[in-house]
Design an enzyme around this catalytic site. Structure first.
Site, PDB file in Angstrom:
ATOM      1  N   TYR A 178     -83.608-134.621  83.386  1.00 55.79           N
ATOM      2  CA  TYR A 178     -84.281-135.771  82.776  1.00 55.79           C
ATOM      3  C   TYR A 178     -83.724-137.065  83.364  1.00 55.79           C
ATOM      4  O   TYR A 178     -82.531-137.128  83.709  1.00 55.79           O
ATOM      5  CB  TYR A 178     -84.050-135.792  81.261  1.00 55.79           C
ATOM      6  CG  TYR A 178     -85.009-134.890  80.510  1.00 55.79           C
ATOM      7  CD1 TYR A 178     -86.125-135.423  79.882  1.00 55.79           C
ATOM      8  CD2 TYR A 178     -84.800-133.524  80.437  1.00 55.79           C
ATOM      9  CE1 TYR A 178     -87.017-134.610  79.194  1.00 55.79           C
ATOM     10  CE2 TYR A 178     -85.683-132.706  79.759  1.00 55.79           C
ATOM     11  CZ  TYR A 178     -86.794-133.247  79.137  1.00 55.79           C
ATOM     12  OH  TYR A 178     -87.669-132.452  78.473  1.00 55.79           O
ATOM     13  N   GLN A 186     -95.821-122.370  87.964  1.00 58.60           N
ATOM     14  CA  GLN A 186     -97.091-121.759  87.545  1.00 58.60           C
ATOM     15  C   GLN A 186     -97.973-121.395  88.740  1.00 58.60           C
ATOM     16  O   GLN A 186     -98.641-120.374  88.734  1.00 58.60           O
ATOM     17  CB  GLN A 186     -97.805-122.760  86.632  1.00 58.60           C
ATOM     18  CG  GLN A 186     -98.970-122.211  85.872  1.00 58.60           C
ATOM     19  CD  GLN A 186     -99.430-123.165  84.777  1.00 58.60           C
ATOM     20  OE1 GLN A 186     -98.649-123.986  84.288  1.00 58.60           O
ATOM     21  NE2 GLN A 186    -100.679-123.080  84.391  1.00 58.60           N
ATOM     22  N   ASP A 226    -103.867-123.512  75.934  1.00 62.14           N
ATOM     23  CA  ASP A 226    -104.039-124.950  75.690  1.00 62.14           C
ATOM     24  C   ASP A 226    -105.337-125.259  74.947  1.00 62.14           C
ATOM     25  O   ASP A 226    -105.450-126.312  74.327  1.00 62.14           O
ATOM     26  CB  ASP A 226    -104.019-125.724  77.022  1.00 62.14           C
ATOM     27  CG  ASP A 226    -102.599-126.013  77.503  1.00 62.14           C
ATOM     28  OD1 ASP A 226    -101.657-125.377  76.987  1.00 62.14           O
ATOM     29  OD2 ASP A 226    -102.429-126.864  78.397  1.00 62.14           O
TER      30      ASP A 226
HETATM   31  C1  FAD Z   1     -96.027-131.425  84.058  1.00 71.10           C
HETATM   32  C2  FAD Z   1     -96.191-130.192  83.224  1.00 71.10           C
HETATM   33  C3  FAD Z   1     -95.100-129.337  83.047  1.00 71.10           C
HETATM   34  C4  FAD Z   1     -95.249-128.190  82.252  1.00 71.10           C
HETATM   35  N1  FAD Z   1     -94.176-127.364  82.102  1.00 71.10           N
HETATM   36  C5  FAD Z   1     -94.295-126.235  81.353  1.00 71.10           C
HETATM   37  C6  FAD Z   1     -93.209-125.305  81.262  1.00 71.10           C
HETATM   38  O1  FAD Z   1     -92.147-125.488  81.830  1.00 71.10           O
HETATM   39  N2  FAD Z   1     -93.411-124.165  80.515  1.00 71.10           N
HETATM   40  C7  FAD Z   1     -94.597-123.922  79.896  1.00 71.10           C
HETATM   41  O2  FAD Z   1     -94.717-122.877  79.247  1.00 71.10           O
HETATM   42  N3  FAD Z   1     -95.642-124.769  79.988  1.00 71.10           N
HETATM   43  C8  FAD Z   1     -95.528-125.908  80.701  1.00 71.10           C
HETATM   44  N4  FAD Z   1     -96.590-126.745  80.853  1.00 71.10           N
HETATM   45  C9  FAD Z   1     -97.857-126.425  80.161  1.00 71.10           C
HETATM   46  C10 FAD Z   1     -98.701-125.396  80.913  1.00 71.10           C
HETATM   47  O3  FAD Z   1     -98.977-125.856  82.211  1.00 71.10           O
HETATM   48  C11 FAD Z   1    -100.010-125.161  80.142  1.00 71.10           C
HETATM   49  O4  FAD Z   1     -99.686-124.889  78.800  1.00 71.10           O
HETATM   50  C12 FAD Z   1    -100.789-123.997  80.736  1.00 71.10           C
HETATM   51  O5  FAD Z   1    -101.344-124.328  81.984  1.00 71.10           O
HETATM   52  C13 FAD Z   1    -101.946-123.596  79.814  1.00 71.10           C
HETATM   53  O6  FAD Z   1    -102.645-122.567  80.425  1.00 71.10           O
HETATM   54  P1  FAD Z   1    -104.162-122.275  80.017  1.00 71.10           P
HETATM   55  O7  FAD Z   1    -104.570-121.107  80.840  1.00 71.10           O
HETATM   56  O8  FAD Z   1    -104.260-122.203  78.534  1.00 71.10           O
HETATM   57  O9  FAD Z   1    -104.963-123.580  80.408  1.00 71.10           O
HETATM   58  P2  FAD Z   1    -105.201-124.243  81.847  1.00 71.10           P
HETATM   59  O10 FAD Z   1    -104.046-123.982  82.731  1.00 71.10           O
HETATM   60  O11 FAD Z   1    -105.587-125.647  81.582  1.00 71.10           O
HETATM   61  O12 FAD Z   1    -106.438-123.450  82.414  1.00 71.10           O
HETATM   62  C14 FAD Z   1    -107.733-123.542  81.883  1.00 71.10           C
HETATM   63  C15 FAD Z   1    -108.684-123.097  82.969  1.00 71.10           C
HETATM   64  O13 FAD Z   1    -110.005-123.005  82.427  1.00 71.10           O
HETATM   65  C16 FAD Z   1    -110.919-123.417  83.429  1.00 71.10           C
HETATM   66  N5  FAD Z   1    -112.162-123.786  82.735  1.00 71.10           N
HETATM   67  C17 FAD Z   1    -112.338-124.773  81.828  1.00 71.10           C
HETATM   68  N6  FAD Z   1    -113.604-124.765  81.382  1.00 71.10           N
HETATM   69  C18 FAD Z   1    -114.244-123.763  82.014  1.00 71.10           C
HETATM   70  C19 FAD Z   1    -115.572-123.266  81.970  1.00 71.10           C
HETATM   71  N7  FAD Z   1    -116.494-123.795  81.153  1.00 71.10           N
HETATM   72  N8  FAD Z   1    -115.903-122.225  82.761  1.00 71.10           N
HETATM   73  C20 FAD Z   1    -114.970-121.669  83.597  1.00 71.10           C
HETATM   74  N9  FAD Z   1    -113.700-122.114  83.686  1.00 71.10           N
HETATM   75  C21 FAD Z   1    -113.334-123.140  82.891  1.00 71.10           C
HETATM   76  C22 FAD Z   1    -110.219-124.562  84.125  1.00 71.10           C
HETATM   77  O14 FAD Z   1    -110.730-124.760  85.425  1.00 71.10           O
HETATM   78  C23 FAD Z   1    -108.754-124.084  84.119  1.00 71.10           C
HETATM   79  O15 FAD Z   1    -108.400-123.422  85.309  1.00 71.10           O
HETATM   80  C24 FAD Z   1     -96.491-127.906  81.627  1.00 71.10           C
HETATM   81  C25 FAD Z   1     -97.580-128.768  81.815  1.00 71.10           C
HETATM   82  C26 FAD Z   1     -97.442-129.896  82.596  1.00 71.10           C
HETATM   83  C27 FAD Z   1     -98.621-130.810  82.785  1.00 71.10           C
END
Ligand code: FAD
Length: 520
Positions: A218, A115, A308
């Protein structure tokens, strides 16, 4: 000073916020993403990207770059298996090869890319397509009325506050989503599964990896359960630890995070590698919670939850980020059509109607993979039967007023169907049919509606906002479940919106388009 105005404000500039900005830009709609952090993700997190995500990347011109960058770090043919430790016995194979069985279903492939490497690529493309991304800026308040949303932003360096007026807001602000809390939206599901950690490390494991299928590995042993992702040199990578100890029914087993010391992190890494002979260097440890929940609604008025913020899954199966990208794909063209005056506002109601049942299914399926791969001893009573990955990627079925069901078919209510059986069913992703050297029917979708018809289909009056394609390729009509006289109308997100299996009229086509676009 005049108030800043923007069609779409995106809260969060990570994977899903940036994908939304890029896709809106692809539709010619400017957006402003605000992100608390100074840049994109610093930890690898998501590493496994599924077919619908790579198909989306292909649509915006990023497929080749992403595949090339992926090869710098990972083997393209890795699988998913389980070992006692890297030095120990192999005990299970979950997926023999990442792209086994995929050929013929898609013009592209699944990729392993981290990512933190993918996000800058998406961000760059979003900016090229006209998006604005503002880092070190937080959204602190949203206030919506009948014509738009006023958001209060805070510059995290100066502390200065300003307001911006947007017609719509995408809350892609992550698992803890402050916007979701502000809107009073709850989450439902399995709740918190564990307080987990990821250890980023350097250790030359190349000899231990010889002969192993190197993708997601795993680890199951008396000390811990989790998984490794190692780069192709076998020298750097990360270890996710879901649980510790042999009895995973104890509460202590699922709390790896609280009170973790450097020494304990090294001990766990050592137990996962399985030998003292490889020198190890821990670079960082990230603490996070594995959860399995979906929001009770994905829309409140003019604010849409995505990623998320709307659904959280344990990282078993690689579903979290991929599902978020699907939210962005579903929402971007709808917002663009409404903003440009091409669709009625009711089209936006179809986002929650289409995505939330599928988000719930995804949460269930990720939980099934967590339960079977990590904590099988806990029993399978509340675990849904396994649905294969290809079906979860290409066989999801959407239902809403933006999908016109077959006039001669009965709705079986299924949320998924294997792609070999979907055959262009309304609500599913339109099938891939090769159109020559590295060309696919999927390359006809993206910005506008596309009418795909077979050779003998009548020449209807095709509305101006629909691209008309006569497909002169063997097997096309069969793959799309239509006769030589039939046609299929595909939405900009690549989903079949309507089809006529047999002959049809221009009026039928136009009224289907009007219904999908909620035009009076
Ligand atoms: C160990 C691990 C392995 C993973 N492996 C996979 C995989 O192989 N494949 C897969 O599809 N997914 C995987 N995931 C899940 C994936 O990382 C998340 O689903 C993804 O990051 C979600 O993206 P997002 O943009 O919705 O949220 P996030 O990445 O959580 O981003 C949200 C952003 O919003 C910002 N934010 C929050 N509130 C505010 C605010 N009020 N004002 C301004 N900014 C704000 C935060 O700073 C953050 O940068 C994994 C997760 C983990 C922990």
């Amino acid at each position: 000073m005049a108030q800043e105005e923007i069609p779409v404000l995106i809260v969060g500039g990570s994977l899903v916020g940036l994908s939304s900005a890029m896709l809106l830009g692809h539709h010619g709609v400017p957006s402003l993403s605000v992100e608390r952090h100074a840049g994109t993700a610093i930890h690898p997190r998501a590493g496994h990207f599924q077919l619908r995500t790579t198909e989306m990347l292909r649509q915006v011109g990023l497929e080749d770059e992403v595949r090339a960058v992926s090869l710098l770090t990972y083997h393209p043919t890795g699988g998913i298996n389980a070992v006692e430790s890297l030095a120990g016995r192999e005990i299970a194979t979950y997926v023999k090869e990442l792209n086994e069985g995929v050929e013929g279903f898609s013009p592209t492939v699944r990729v392993f890319i981290n990512q933190d490497v993918l996000e800058p690529i998406i961000r760059r493309r979003a900016l090229e397509l006209g998006a604005t991304v503002r880092n070190r800026t937080e959204t602190v308040d949203l206030d919506q009325d009948d014509s738009g949303v006023t958001a209060t932003l805070r510059d995290l360096d100066s502390g200065a506050e300003s307001t911006v007026r947007a017609r719509y807001v995408i809350a892609a602000d992550g698992n803890r989503s402050p916007m979701r809390a502000r809107l009073g939206i709850g989450m439902e599901g399995y709740g918190e599964l564990s307080r987990s950690i990821t250890i980023y490390f350097r250790a030359d494991c190349s000899q231990l990896l010889e002969g192993r299928n190197q993708g997601v590995i795993y680890v199951h042993n008396p000390a811990l359960r989790g998984f490794f992702r190692l780069d192709r040199s076998g020298g750097t990578g990360f270890l996710v630890i879901n649980t510790v100890g042999e009895d995973v029914t104890r509460p202590e087993a699922v709390n790896v995070s609280d009170g973790l010391t450097d020494e304990r992190a090294r001990e766990l890494l050592r137990a996962a590698i399985g030998t003292d002979e490889v020198p190890i260097e821990v670079l960082d440890v990230a603490h996070w919670r594995a959860e399995s929940n979906v929001a009770t609604t994905m829309t409140v008025g003019r604010v849409f939850l995505a990623g998320d913020a709307a659904h959280v899954v344990p990282p078993n199966g690689g579903y979290g980020g991929n599902a978020g990208v699907q939210d962005a794909l579903n929402l971007a063209w709808k917002l663009a059509a409404v903003i440009k005056g091409e669709a009625g506002e009711a089209l936006l109601d179809t986002y929650d109607a289409e995505r939330r049942p599928l988000a719930r299914l995804t949460v269930e399926q990720a939980y099934t993979r967590y339960a079977t791969r990590v904590v099988p001893e806990r029993g399978m009573d509340d675990v849904e039967p396994f649905v294969d990955d290809l079906t979860m990627e290409l066989g999801l079925v959407m239902r809403s007023s933006a999908v016109i069901p077959d006039s001669d078919g009965e709705d079986d209510g299924a949320l998924h169907v294997h792609p070999t059986l979907a055959r262009g069913r309304p609500g599913t992703r339109a099938p891939h049919v090769p159109l020559g050297e590295n060309r696919s029917t999927l390359d006809l979708f993206g910005r506008r509606f596309a009418l795909l018809r077979a050779l003998r289909s009548p020449d209807p009056q095709v509305p101006d906002d629909v691209d008309d394609h006569v497909i002169d390729v063997d097997g096309f009509a069969d793959a799309y479940g239509i006769s030589a006289e039939g046609a299929t109308l595909v939405r900009p997100d690549g989903v079949v919106g309507w089809r006529s299996r047999g002959a049809y009229t221009g009026d039928e086509l136009r009224s289907a388009l009007d219904a999908i676009l909620a035009r009076a």
